[in-house]
Design an enzyme around this catalytic site. Structure first.
Site, PDB file in Angstrom:
ATOM      1  N   SER A  79       0.399  -1.588   0.031  1.00  0.00           N
ATOM      2  CA  SER A  79      -0.067  -0.362  -0.152  1.00  0.00           C
ATOM      3  C   SER A  79       0.989   1.075   0.154  1.00  0.00           C
ATOM      4  O   SER A  79       0.890   1.877  -0.931  1.00  0.00           O
ATOM      5  CB  SER A  79      -0.605   0.537   0.769  1.00  0.00           C
ATOM      6  OG  SER A  79      -0.031  -0.531   2.755  1.00  0.00           O
TER       7      SER A  79
ATOM      8  N   HIS B 150       5.691 -12.446   7.074  1.00  0.00           N
ATOM      9  CA  HIS B 150       6.051 -11.219   7.233  1.00  0.00           C
ATOM     10  C   HIS B 150       6.984 -11.404   6.379  1.00  0.00           C
ATOM     11  O   HIS B 150       7.593 -11.675   6.337  1.00  0.00           O
ATOM     12  CB  HIS B 150       6.011 -10.179   8.403  1.00  0.00           C
ATOM     13  CG  HIS B 150       5.524  -9.142   8.234  1.00  0.00           C
ATOM     14  ND1 HIS B 150       6.707  -8.165   7.325  1.00  0.00           N
ATOM     15  CD2 HIS B 150       5.109  -8.006   7.899  1.00  0.00           C
ATOM     16  CE1 HIS B 150       6.357  -6.902   7.336  1.00  0.00           C
ATOM     17  NE2 HIS B 150       5.141  -6.601   7.424  1.00  0.00           N
TER      18      HIS B 150
ATOM     19  N   ASP C  61      -2.395  -7.898  11.650  1.00  0.00           N
ATOM     20  CA  ASP C  61      -4.127  -8.879  11.460  1.00  0.00           C
ATOM     21  C   ASP C  61      -4.108  -9.999  12.611  1.00  0.00           C
ATOM     22  O   ASP C  61      -5.545 -10.607  11.868  1.00  0.00           O
ATOM     23  CB  ASP C  61      -3.667  -8.931   9.547  1.00  0.00           C
ATOM     24  CG  ASP C  61      -3.534  -7.763   8.782  1.00  0.00           C
ATOM     25  OD1 ASP C  61      -3.592  -6.986   9.139  1.00  0.00           O
ATOM     26  OD2 ASP C  61      -2.803  -8.128   7.885  1.00  0.00           O
TER      27      ASP C  61
ATOM     28  N   ARG D  71       2.649  -4.750  16.903  1.00  0.00           N
ATOM     29  CA  ARG D  71       1.409  -4.227  17.043  1.00  0.00           C
ATOM     30  C   ARG D  71       0.299  -5.202  17.280  1.00  0.00           C
ATOM     31  O   ARG D  71      -0.440  -5.459  17.563  1.00  0.00           O
ATOM     32  CB  ARG D  71       1.125  -3.595  15.553  1.00  0.00           C
ATOM     33  CG  ARG D  71       1.944  -3.040  15.015  1.00  0.00           C
ATOM     34  CD  ARG D  71       1.806  -2.745  13.208  1.00  0.00           C
ATOM     35  NE  ARG D  71       2.246  -4.085  12.204  1.00  0.00           N
ATOM     36  CZ  ARG D  71       2.295  -3.953  11.343  1.00  0.00           C
ATOM     37  NH1 ARG D  71       1.714  -2.973  10.540  1.00  0.00           N
ATOM     38  NH2 ARG D  71       2.751  -5.059  11.118  1.00  0.00           N
TER      39      ARG D  71
ATOM     40  N   HIS E  99      -2.251  -8.808   1.932  1.00  0.00           N
ATOM     41  CA  HIS E  99      -1.348  -7.553   2.791  1.00  0.00           C
ATOM     42  C   HIS E  99      -2.745  -6.854   3.217  1.00  0.00           C
ATOM     43  O   HIS E  99      -3.630  -8.116   4.639  1.00  0.00           O
ATOM     44  CB  HIS E  99      -1.634  -6.409   1.212  1.00  0.00           C
ATOM     45  CG  HIS E  99      -0.866  -5.295   1.925  1.00  0.00           C
ATOM     46  ND1 HIS E  99      -0.353  -5.179   3.369  1.00  0.00           N
ATOM     47  CD2 HIS E  99      -0.947  -4.008   1.425  1.00  0.00           C
ATOM     48  CE1 HIS E  99       0.228  -3.828   3.125  1.00  0.00           C
ATOM     49  NE2 HIS E  99       0.072  -3.003   2.658  1.00  0.00           N
TER      50      HIS E  99
END
Ligand code: CMX
Length: 441
Positions: free
Chosen positions: A241, A318, A373, A327, A271
Site C-alpha cells: 500500500s 511477514h 492482522d 502491533r 496484505h
C-alpha cells in the site's frame, strides 16, 4: 499558511538542503548488491526507496520517527481522560519529525474537523453500487469520487510551478485524511445498518468521531479506534500500500488517485485484507468444530488442515519482520486490559501458542510469528462489529496517515518519477552465458 504547513515547509526545506549535500558527497556510494533471486522474488531486502516517516527493524518491529509502539502509547498526546494515543499526534510526528504537544495534536484535530465535509456526490456514487459490493471497493470508489476536489489536479491543470507541488499535495492530503472517517462510516451504515447514517460530532477527535459515526458509543471502542488508527498508520515504504501510493504519486498523480491506488493493494489478502481473512478463518473453525472455545489440539488439527488444503494461515508471517509484530502485542495488551475473558480473544491467544511451531516445522516459512492482522478482528467483534468484510476499510483509513505524510515529503523533496529497470528471462540467460550485459537502458 497554517501552523502545521509552516512547520512542515521549514523542516522540508532544511531536509532538502541536507539531502542535496549528502548526495553531492556520497551519491556514488553503493548500498548492498542486487541478486538474481531478489529480482525474481519480490525484491526482498533490496533497498530502493526513501520513506521518512517510519523504519522497520526485522527483530524489533516498526519505529515511527525513532519511536517504538510502546513508546508512542506512552508518549503521544491523549484526549482528555484518554488512555490511547491520538492518531492526530502520530500524523504530526510523521510529518514534522517531532513529538507534538497536546496543543499541537489538538490543532491537527481542529484542522481535520474543519476540512471534514464530504460532498454529496460522493455518497451518491457509493449508493450507485449494489449493496453486495465489497466495502473496500465502495471505499476506493468513494475516494475516487472525492478526487473532484483535488487542488493538486486543479492547480496542475492551471500550470502550477514545480516549487508549489508540495503545497497542493499537502492541502489535498490533509483534506483527504479529514474526510475518510465519514466515507468509511457511511459505507458501514449503508451496508450493515440499512443506510441509517450517523452525522459527525463536531466536538470529537478524528478517531473518536469515526467510532461515533460507525455507531459505537462505548468509550472503550473509542479507545480501540485511537489505538487501531495509530498502529496501522505506517510500516515503512516498501509494503504494497505504501509503495503503490508512492509509485503512483511519483507520476504526479494527485493524492486522491495515489492513495486510492495504494488502497487497492491493501485490499489484497496477502496484505491488509488478511484482517478479514483471520476472523473468517476463526469463525469457520468455530463452526466446523461446534465450539467457540477450541482446545489446543483442535486448533492444531484445523491449522494442519488449512495447510494441507494449500492455503496460508492468515495473520501469520511477514516479508520483513522476524518476530512477533509489536502491533500484535499492543492489541493483545489492549485485549487483556479490557476483555480478558472474551472467548474469541482467548482463541486468538491460543492460536498464537499453536501456529508458530507448526509453521516453523514446515522449514520454508521465514517468519512463523503473528502480524498485526492476527489480532485486530477479535477486538472489533468484542464490541459487536462482526462484519469482517469491513475491517480492511478501517486499516485503510489509518494507513492514509502514513502514506499521505510520505507523499507530502516526496513532493517536498522533489523525488522523481519512479522507474526501476526490469529484465527478461531471455536477457538473464544470455547474461549468465556471458553473452552480454543486462543492466542499464
Ligand atoms: N501460512 C502458510 N504458509 C506461509 C505463511 C503462512 N502464514 N507465510 C509464509 N508462508 C509460505 C509462503 O506461502 C511461501 O510458500 P511457497 O514457497 O510454497 O510459495 C513460503 O512460506 C516462504 O514465504 P516467506 O518468505 O516466509 O513469506 P513472504 O515474504 O513470501 O510472504 C506474507 C509474506 C505475509 C505474504 C506471508 O507470510 C503470508 O502469506 N501470510 C499470510 C497472510 C497475511 O497474514 N498477510 C498479512 C501481512 C501483514 C500485512 O501486510 O497486513
Amino acid at each position: 499558511m497554517g501552523i502545521l504547513k509552516d512547520k512542515f515547509k521549514a523542516k522540508a526545506d532544511a531536509a532538502a538542503t541536507e539531502i542535496k549535500a549528502m548526495l553531492k558527497e556520497h551519491g556514488g556510494k553503493k548500498i548492498g548488491e542486487v541478486t538474481l533471486a531478489q529480482i525474481y522474488q519480490g525484491m526482498r531486502g533490496m533497498t530502493g526507496l526513501v520513506s521518512e516517516t517510519s523504519l522497520l527493524d526485522p527483530q524489533e518491529g516498526i519505529r515511527f520517527r525513532g519511536y517504538s509502539i510502546p513508546e508512542l502509547r506512552a508518549q503521544l498526546p491523549k484526549v482528555d481522560g484518554g488512555t490511547e494515543p491520538m492518531p492526530e499526534g502520530l500524523f504530526y510526528l510523521m510529518l514534522i519529525g517531532e513529538l507534538p504537544t497536546k496543543e499541537e495534536a489538538d490543532h491537527v484535530t481542529d484542522v481535520f474537523q474543519r476540512r471534514s465535509h464530504v460532498p454529496n456526490h460522493v455518497f451518491k456514487t457509493i449508493d450507485a453500487l449494489p449493496n453486495a459490493t465489497h466495502p473496500m471497493t465502495m471505499f476506493v470508489t468513494g475516494v475516487m469520487a472525492l478526487q473532484t476536489e483535488s487542488l493538486f489536479a486543479k492547480r496542475y491543470a492551471e500550470g502550477m510551478s514545480k516549487k508549489d507541488y508540495w503545497e497542493a499535495t499537502f492541502d489535498d492530503s490533509i483534506t483527504l485524511i479529514a474526510r475518510l472517517p465519514r466515507i468509511a462510516a457511511y459505507i458501514y451504515r449503508k451496508k450493515y445498518h440499512n443506510g441509517d447514517d450517523i452525522n459527525p460530532d463536531g466536538m470529537l477527535d478524528w478517531a473518536g468521531n469515526l467510532a461515533h459515526m460507525l455507531g459505537f458509543e462505548n468509550p472503550n471502542f473509542q479507545k480501540l479506534m485511537r489505538l487501531y488508527m495509530t498502529i496501522h498508520a505506517d510500516h515503512e515504504g516498501g509494503n504494497v500500500s505504501a509503495h503503490t501510493t508512492h509509485l503512483v504519486g511519483s507520476a504526479l498523480a494527485d493524492p486522491y488517485l495515489s492513495y486510492a491506488a495504494g488502497m487497492n493493494g491493501l485490499a489484497g489478502p496477502l496484505h491488509g485484507l488478511a484482517n478479514q481473512e483471520v476472523i473468517k478463518w476463526i469463525f469457520e473453525m468455530q463452526e466446523k468444530l461446534g465450539t467457540d472455545l477450541p482446545t489446543h489440539d483442535q486448533i492444531e488439527k484445523y491449522v494442519r488442515d488449512t495447510l494441507d488444503q494449500g492455503k496460508v494461515v492468515p495473520g501469520y508471517g511477514h516479508a520483513v519482520l522476524r518476530q512477533t509484530d509489536p502491533r500484535f502485542i499492543a492489541q493483545m495488551d489492549f485485549g487483556k486490559t479490557y476483555m480478558r475473558d472474551d472467548k474469541l480473544c482467548r482463541t486468538v491467544w491460543k492460536i498464537y501458542e499453536v501456529v508458530p511451531p507448526i509453521l516453523e516445522s514446515l522449514g520454508k516459512v521465514k517468519n512463523p510469528w503473528p502480524n498485526v492482522d492476527a489480532h485486530s478482528g477479535a477486538l472489533l467483534v468484542h464490541f459487536g462489529m462482526k462484519e469482517y468484510e469491513f475491517y480492511t476499510v478501517l486499516f485503510a483509513v489509518s494507513r492514509a496517515l502514513g502514506v499521505l505524510a510520505n507523499l507530502c515529503w516526496s513532493r517536498a523533496l522533489g523525488f522523481p518519477i519512479e522507474r526501476p529497470k526490469s529484465v527478461t528471462t531471455e536477457s538473464v540467460k544470455n547474461w549468465l552465458n556471458g553473452e552480454g550485459e543486462i543492466w542499464g537502458e
